[in-house]
Motif scaffolding. Structure first.
Motif, PDB file in Angstrom:
ATOM      1  N   ASP A 147       0.827  -1.205   0.000  1.00 20.72           N
ATOM      2  CA  ASP A 147       0.000   0.000   0.000  1.00 20.72           C
ATOM      3  C   ASP A 147       0.858   1.251   0.000  1.00 20.72           C
ATOM      4  N   LEU A 148       1.920   1.195   0.802  1.00 25.55           N
ATOM      5  CA  LEU A 148       2.787   2.360   0.875  1.00 25.55           C
ATOM      6  C   LEU A 148       3.426   2.620  -0.483  1.00 25.55           C
ATOM      7  N   SER A 149       3.785   1.549  -1.205  1.00 27.92           N
ATOM      8  CA  SER A 149       4.435   1.814  -2.488  1.00 27.92           C
ATOM      9  C   SER A 149       3.413   2.316  -3.501  1.00 27.92           C
ATOM     10  N   SER A 150       2.132   1.950  -3.376  1.00 30.16           N
ATOM     11  CA  SER A 150       1.203   2.573  -4.349  1.00 30.16           C
ATOM     12  C   SER A 150       0.986   4.038  -4.026  1.00 30.16           C
ATOM     13  N   VAL A 151       1.087   4.414  -2.756  1.00 29.54           N
ATOM     14  CA  VAL A 151       0.985   5.842  -2.431  1.00 29.54           C
ATOM     15  C   VAL A 151       2.212   6.571  -3.007  1.00 29.54           C
ATOM     16  N   GLN A 152       3.362   5.924  -2.872  1.00 27.80           N
ATOM     17  CA  GLN A 152       4.590   6.545  -3.386  1.00 27.80           C
ATOM     18  C   GLN A 152       4.508   6.723  -4.905  1.00 27.80           C
ATOM     19  N   LEU A 153       3.999   5.704  -5.588  1.00 27.76           N
ATOM     20  CA  LEU A 153       3.881   5.796  -7.053  1.00 27.76           C
ATOM     21  C   LEU A 153       2.913   6.904  -7.454  1.00 27.76           C
ATOM     22  N   ALA A 154       1.789   6.981  -6.730  1.00 26.01           N
ATOM     23  CA  ALA A 154       0.785   7.989  -7.076  1.00 26.01           C
ATOM     24  C   ALA A 154       1.319   9.391  -6.840  1.00 26.01           C
ATOM     25  N   THR A 155       2.038   9.582  -5.723  1.00 24.16           N
ATOM     26  CA  THR A 155       2.511  10.925  -5.415  1.00 24.16           C
ATOM     27  C   THR A 155       3.815  11.245  -6.139  1.00 24.16           C
ATOM     28  N   GLY A 156       4.455  10.209  -6.716  1.00 23.51           N
ATOM     29  CA  GLY A 156       5.679  10.449  -7.477  1.00 23.51           C
ATOM     30  C   GLY A 156       5.333  10.522  -8.943  1.00 23.51           C
ATOM     31  N   MET A 157       5.460   9.391  -9.630  1.00 21.06           N
ATOM     32  CA  MET A 157       5.217   9.365 -11.068  1.00 21.06           C
ATOM     33  C   MET A 157       3.787   9.773 -11.402  1.00 21.06           C
ATOM     34  N   GLY A 158       2.839   9.432 -10.534  1.00 22.12           N
ATOM     35  CA  GLY A 158       1.437   9.755 -10.799  1.00 22.12           C
ATOM     36  C   GLY A 158       1.229  11.253 -10.928  1.00 22.12           C
ATOM     37  N   LEU A 159       1.736  11.969  -9.931  1.00 20.22           N
ATOM     38  CA  LEU A 159       1.564  13.424  -9.911  1.00 20.22           C
ATOM     39  C   LEU A 159       2.325  14.069 -11.075  1.00 20.22           C
ATOM     40  N   VAL A 160       3.547  13.552 -11.308  1.00 21.54           N
ATOM     41  CA  VAL A 160       4.365  14.076 -12.406  1.00 21.54           C
ATOM     42  C   VAL A 160       3.617  13.891 -13.721  1.00 21.54           C
ATOM     43  N   ALA A 161       3.114  12.661 -13.944  1.00 20.62           N
ATOM     44  CA  ALA A 161       2.445  12.379 -15.210  1.00 20.62           C
ATOM     45  C   ALA A 161       1.181  13.224 -15.347  1.00 20.62           C
ATOM     46  N   ALA A 162       0.484  13.453 -14.243  1.00 22.12           N
ATOM     47  CA  ALA A 162      -0.759  14.228 -14.315  1.00 22.12           C
ATOM     48  C   ALA A 162      -0.465  15.658 -14.749  1.00 22.12           C
ATOM     49  N   VAL A 163       0.502  16.284 -14.075  1.00 27.00           N
ATOM     50  CA  VAL A 163       0.819  17.675 -14.396  1.00 27.00           C
ATOM     51  C   VAL A 163       1.386  17.774 -15.813  1.00 27.00           C
ATOM     52  N   ASP A 164       2.281  16.823 -16.097  1.00 27.84           N
ATOM     53  CA  ASP A 164       2.925  16.794 -17.400  1.00 27.84           C
ATOM     54  C   ASP A 164       1.876  16.649 -18.499  1.00 27.84           C
ATOM     55  N   ALA A 165       0.964  15.653 -18.307  1.00 28.70           N
ATOM     56  CA  ALA A 165      -0.033  15.376 -19.332  1.00 28.70           C
ATOM     57  C   ALA A 165      -0.958  16.577 -19.502  1.00 28.70           C
ATOM     58  N   LEU A 166      -1.329  17.165 -18.374  1.00 30.17           N
ATOM     59  CA  LEU A 166      -2.261  18.289 -18.430  1.00 30.17           C
ATOM     60  C   LEU A 166      -1.628  19.466 -19.170  1.00 30.17           C
ATOM     61  N   PHE A 167      -0.397  19.797 -18.764  1.00 30.42           N
ATOM     62  CA  PHE A 167       0.269  20.950 -19.372  1.00 30.42           C
ATOM     63  C   PHE A 167       0.573  20.682 -20.843  1.00 30.42           C
ATOM     64  N   MET A 168       1.170  19.505 -21.058  1.00 28.16           N
ATOM     65  CA  MET A 168       1.570  19.150 -22.417  1.00 28.16           C
ATOM     66  C   MET A 168       0.344  19.096 -23.319  1.00 28.16           C
ATOM     67  N   GLY A 169      -0.723  18.478 -22.819  1.00 24.82           N
ATOM     68  CA  GLY A 169      -1.947  18.332 -23.601  1.00 24.82           C
ATOM     69  C   GLY A 169      -2.506  19.688 -23.975  1.00 24.82           C
ATOM     70  N   LEU A 170      -2.668  20.550 -22.953  1.00 24.27           N
ATOM     71  CA  LEU A 170      -3.276  21.862 -23.205  1.00 24.27           C
ATOM     72  C   LEU A 170      -2.380  22.711 -24.105  1.00 24.27           C
ATOM     73  N   ALA A 171      -1.055  22.666 -23.803  1.00 22.10           N
ATOM     74  CA  ALA A 171      -0.133  23.484 -24.588  1.00 22.10           C
ATOM     75  C   ALA A 171      -0.110  23.002 -26.035  1.00 22.10           C
ATOM     76  N   ALA A 172      -0.104  21.667 -26.227  1.00 15.71           N
ATOM     77  CA  ALA A 172      -0.090  21.139 -27.596  1.00 15.71           C
ATOM     78  C   ALA A 172      -1.335  21.608 -28.330  1.00 15.71           C
ATOM     79  N   ILE A 173      -2.482  21.556 -27.623  1.00 12.90           N
ATOM     80  CA  ILE A 173      -3.725  22.036 -28.252  1.00 12.90           C
ATOM     81  C   ILE A 173      -3.571  23.515 -28.620  1.00 12.90           C
ATOM     82  N   GLY A 174      -2.965  24.290 -27.710  1.00 15.28           N
ATOM     83  CA  GLY A 174      -2.755  25.721 -27.952  1.00 15.28           C
ATOM     84  C   GLY A 174      -1.914  25.940 -29.208  1.00 15.28           C
ATOM     85  N   PHE A 175      -0.804  25.207 -29.276  1.00 21.79           N
ATOM     86  CA  PHE A 175       0.089  25.372 -30.433  1.00 21.79           C
ATOM     87  C   PHE A 175      -0.600  24.925 -31.724  1.00 21.79           C
ATOM     88  N   MET A 176      -1.403  23.856 -31.604  1.00 24.56           N
ATOM     89  CA  MET A 176      -2.118  23.371 -32.785  1.00 24.56           C
ATOM     90  C   MET A 176      -3.142  24.420 -33.237  1.00 24.56           C
TER      91      MET A 176
END
Ligand code: ADP
Length: 612
Positions: A147-176
Motif C-alpha cells: 500500500d505504501l508503495s502505491s501511495v509513493q507511485l501515485a505521489t511520485g510518477m502519478g503526480l508528475v504524469a498528471a501535471v505533465d499530461a495536463l500541461f503538455m496536452g493543453l499546450a499542444a492544443i494551444g500550439f495546434m
C-alpha cells in the motif's frame, strides 16, 4: 474459514472498510501536511517539469521553420546548422531540467513514503492487544509494503504524469490552434470518448485493485504464519498441504490481478485507437488544407508532431487515473490504520512520577474479552499486600492468564475493580502502572541478539554485575557461562538454539533486572522439571524479598512456600490459603496436589529403576 483462506480478522477488516467507505479521497488529508512541508521543493520541481514541456513544444516550431525555409528555397547550410544547434541546446536544457525535477519530485514521494512509514510504525506501536487480535500481521505488513508503495507511485510518477499530461496536452492544443483552430477541433473531437471510457472503467478499477491488495494481505499473512510455525508443519508432515494451500491463494491472487489487467487491456489499446483516429483526421483534412495552401507544409509537419505529443497525455490519462485510484485506495487503508485508537489510554490529568510500593487490591472483578459475551473472570476479590508471594493455580482455561493480563493493564477494566496502593488503576497513567510491574508472559519472546542484550533489554544502563546477579537468581548463569561466548552468545536464527527452560529463565532474569515493585510470572517455568521449578521459585523469592510476587503455575508443589495460594476454577477463586491450610481442607487443591506428586514420585521411581 472461507475457501480462499480468508481469515476472520481479514473479513472483519473488509466489513469494517465497506461500512465506512464514504469517500476514499478524504484520506488525502493524511498527506496534506507533507505537501505543505515540501511545498518549495514541489513547486520548483513542477516548474522544471513545465519548462521541459515548454522546451519540447518549441522543437516542432523549429522544424516548421526549417521545412518552410526548405520549401521557400531560403535554406542555407548555415541556417540549417543554426536550427540544428538550437535543437541540441534545447535537448541539453531538457536533460538538465529533467534531472532537476526527477530529484525534486520523485525525492518528495520517497520522503513522503518514509514519513508515512515511520508514522505507521510509531502508531502501530501505541496500539494494544485488542488491535493485534483484530488485524493479522500479514495485513499490517501488506499495508507497510504494497500500500505504501502505491501511495509513493501515485505521489511520485502519478503526480508528475498528471501535471505533465495536463500541461503538455493543453499546450499542444494551444500550439495546434495557433496553426489552425478548425483542424485542431477536428483532431481533438474523438477525445471526449477517452474521458468517457476512463470514467466508465475507473470504478471497476478501484474495486478490483482493492481486491488485489486484500488478497496480497492474505498471502503475506499465510507466508508469515507458515514460516513462524515451520517446526509444526514439519512435525505434522504438512509441507505438501501447506504448499498446496499457498498455491490456491497464489492462484486467486493471479486471478484477481488478471481481472485488473483486463481493465488495462481495454483502456490502453482503446486510448491508442482513439489517438490513431485523430491522426487519420489530421492526415486527411490537414493534408487537404496543405494542398489548398491554407496551411504550409511546415505547419502540417508541426501539427502532426504536436498530435504525437498529445498521444502521451491521452494515454497518460488512463494510466494516471489508475495510479491515483490505487494510491487513494491504499491511502484510505493506511488512513483507517492511523485512525485506530488504543483501547487503553492514560486518563487525562493522571499524575506522573508516582512511585508504587506494590500493594494490589482486587474488588469484585468480573471480566469478559472484548466482543465475547462470556465472562472469563467472575467476581474475584483479593488483597495482595506489598511483599507477598502469591501463588495462583488452577486448571487450563480457569482464567489465570487473564488475571495476569488485567494486572499488567493489557486490557481495559471497569473502574474501582483493581487498585494499586489504594488508587484505582484507571486513574493512574499507563506508564505508572506498567512501570510498576515486571510481567513474564507464558510465551517467551527473545531477540536474535546476544544473551546479555536479551536480559538487559528493559534496562540498557544495567551493569555486568547486575546482569550476572539476575541470571544467578534465575538459575541460568552457570549454563550461560558454559557456552563458548558466555553472555555474548548470540541466540535465535543464526545463534545457538536454547531449550524451552533456558528461554523461560532468561525471560525471568530480564524481568528481575527491571527491579519493579511487582513481578508477575505467568507459568514461566513450565518447561523445567518440578524440582527445578521449586528451587528457582525459592531463589527468586529470596532475591525479590520485599517485592510483590505473583506466580502462576500449573504445578502445585513448587508454590508450597508461597505466602498465599489461590485456586481458580472457571473464572472464580474457589479455594485460598497457605499450602498446609489447603492440604488440610482436602478439597480441589489437595486432590490435585496428591495426584501430581504421586505421578512425579512414580516417574522418579521409574527413572531409578531404569538406572539400575
Ligand atoms: P488459564 O491461564 O487459566 O489457562 P486463560 O486466562 O488463558 O486461562 O483463559 C480463560 C478463558 O478465557 C478461556 O476460556 C479462554 O478461551 C478465554 N480467553 C483467553 N484469552 C482470550 C482472548 N484473547 N480472547 C477471548 N477469549 C480468551
Amino acid at each position: 474459514m472461507k475457501p480462499g483462506g480468508k481469515t476472520d480478522a481479514t473479513s472483519h477488516f473488509a466489513a469494517e472498510k465497506a461500512a465506512k467507505e464514504v469517500n476514499p479521497w478524504s484520506a488525502v488529508k493524511v498527506i496534506s501536511p507533507y505537501l505543505k512541508r515540501y511545498s518549495i521543493r514541489i513547486t520548483v520541481g513542477f516548474l522544471a517539469l513545465i519548462a521541459v514541456d515548454f522546451l519540447q513544444l518549441c522543437v516542432p516550431r523549429i522544424i516548421k521553420n526549417a521545412v518552410d525555409d526548405l520549401q521557400a528555397g531560403l535554406a542555407t547550410s548555415n541556417r540549417l546548422l543554426v536550427y540544428g544547434a538550437i535543437i541540441i541546446a534545447i535537448a541539453l536544457a531538457i536533460a538538465m531540467l529533467r534531472f532537476v525535477w526527477r530529484i525534486l519530485l520523485l525525492g518528495f514521494s520517497r520522503r513522503l513514503e518514509m514519513h508515512l512509514r515511520n508514522r505507521m510504525i510509531s502508531h502501530i506501536l501505541t496500539l494494544d492487544k485488542a488491535f493485534f487480535q483484530r488485524r493479522t500481521t500479514g495485513e499490517i505488513m501488506a499495508l507497510a509494503t504494497n500500500d505504501l508503495s502505491s501511495v509513493q507511485l501515485a505521489t511520485g510518477m502519478g503526480l508528475v504524469a498528471a501535471v505533465d499530461a495536463l500541461f503538455m496536452g493543453l499546450a499542444a492544443i494551444g500550439f495546434m490552434a495557433f496553426i489552425d483552430w478548425r483542424l485542431t477541433l477536428m483532431a481533438i473531437a474523438p477525445m471526449p470518448l477517452l474521458a468517457i471510457l476512463t470514467r466508465f472503467l475507473s470504478s471497476r478499477l478501484h474495486r478490483r485493485f482493492k481486491r488485489v491488495q486484500e488478497q496480497f494481505s492474505i498471502l503475506t499473512e499465510y507466508v508469515r504464519s507458515s514460516f513462524s510455525s515451520i517446526r509444526l508443519i514439519k512435525a505434522y508432515n504438512q509441507e505438501t498441504q501447506q504448499a498446496g494451500r499457498f498455491d490456491r491463494l497464489g492462484t486467486t491472487y493471479v486471478r484477481d490481478n488478471l481481472r485488473l489487467a483486463a481493465i488495462y487491456g481495454t483502456l490502453f489499446p482503446l486510448s491508442g485507437l482513439i489517438g490513431n483516429l485523430s491522426l487519420f483526421i489530421v492526415l486527411f483534412f490537414g493534408g487537404r488544407m496543405t494542398i489548398h495552401g491554407t496551411i504550409t507544409a511546415g505547419d502540417f509537419v508541426a501539427f502532426i508532431t504536436y498530435l504525437f505529443m498529445m498521444t502521451w497525455p491521452m494515454m497518460a490519462l488512463g494510466w494516471v487515473s489508475d495510479l491515483f485510484q490505487r494510491g487513494v485506495t491504499s491511502l484510505d487503508r493506511i488512513h483507517a490504520l492511523l485512525k485506530e485508537q488504543p483501547a487503553l489510554r492514560s486518563p487525562a490529568g493522571a499524575e506522573q512520577g508516582i512511585s508504587i510500593r506494590g500493594a494490589i487490591s482486587i474488588r469484585s472483578l468480573s471480566f469478559g474479552y472484548p466482543n465475547q459475551p462470556r465472562l472469563v473472570l467472575k467476581n474475584i476479590s483479593l488483597d495482595i499486600r506489598q511483599g507477598l508471594l502469591l501463588g495462583v493455580v488452577g486448571r487450563t482455561g480457569s482464567g489465570k492468564t487473564t488475571l495476569c493480563h488485567l494486572l499488567a493493564r493489557l486490557y481495559p477494566v471497569p473502574s474501582g475493580q483493581i487498585l494499586l496502593d489504594g488508587t484505582d488503576i484507571n486513574r493512574l497513567s499507563l506508564a505508572t502502572v506498567r512501570g510498576a510491574i515486571a510481567y513474564v508472559p507464558q510465551e517467551v519472546v527473545l531477540f536474535s541478539e546476544s544473551i546479555a542484550f536479551n536480559i538487559s533489554m528493559g534496562r540498557k544502563d544495567a551493569t555486568w554485575k547486575e546482569i550476572e546477579e539476575v541470571a544467578r537468581a534465575a538459575a541460568i548463569h552457570d549454563e550461560i557461562m558454559a557456552m563458548e561466548h558466555g553472555y555474548q552468545t548470540r541466540i535465535g536464527e543464526r545463534g545457538v538454539k536454547l531449550s524451552g527452560g533456558q528461554r523461560q529463565r532468561l525471560a525471568i532474569a530480564r524481568a528481575l533486572l527491571l527491579d519493579r515493585p511487582i513481578i508477575i510470572i505467568d507459568d514461566g517455568l513450565s518447561a523445567v522439571d518440578m524440582e527445578t521449578e521449586h528451587a528457582i521459585i525459592r531463589s527468586i523469592a529470596s532475591y525479590l524479598k520485599g517485592h510483590t510476587c505473583i506466580i502462576v503455575s500449573h504445578r502445585l508443589a513448587p508454590l508450597a512456600d508461597a505466602d498465599e495460594i489461590v485456586v481458580m476454577e472457571e473464572g472464580r477463586i474457589v479455594e485460598r490459603g497457605t499450602h498446609s491450610q489447603l492440604l488440610e481442607r482436602s478439597g480441589f487443591y489437595a486432590t490435585i496436589y496428591y495426584q501430581q506428586t504421586s505421578l512425579a514420585g512414580a516417574s522418579e521411581l521409574a527413572g531409578r529403576a531404569d538406572a539400575t
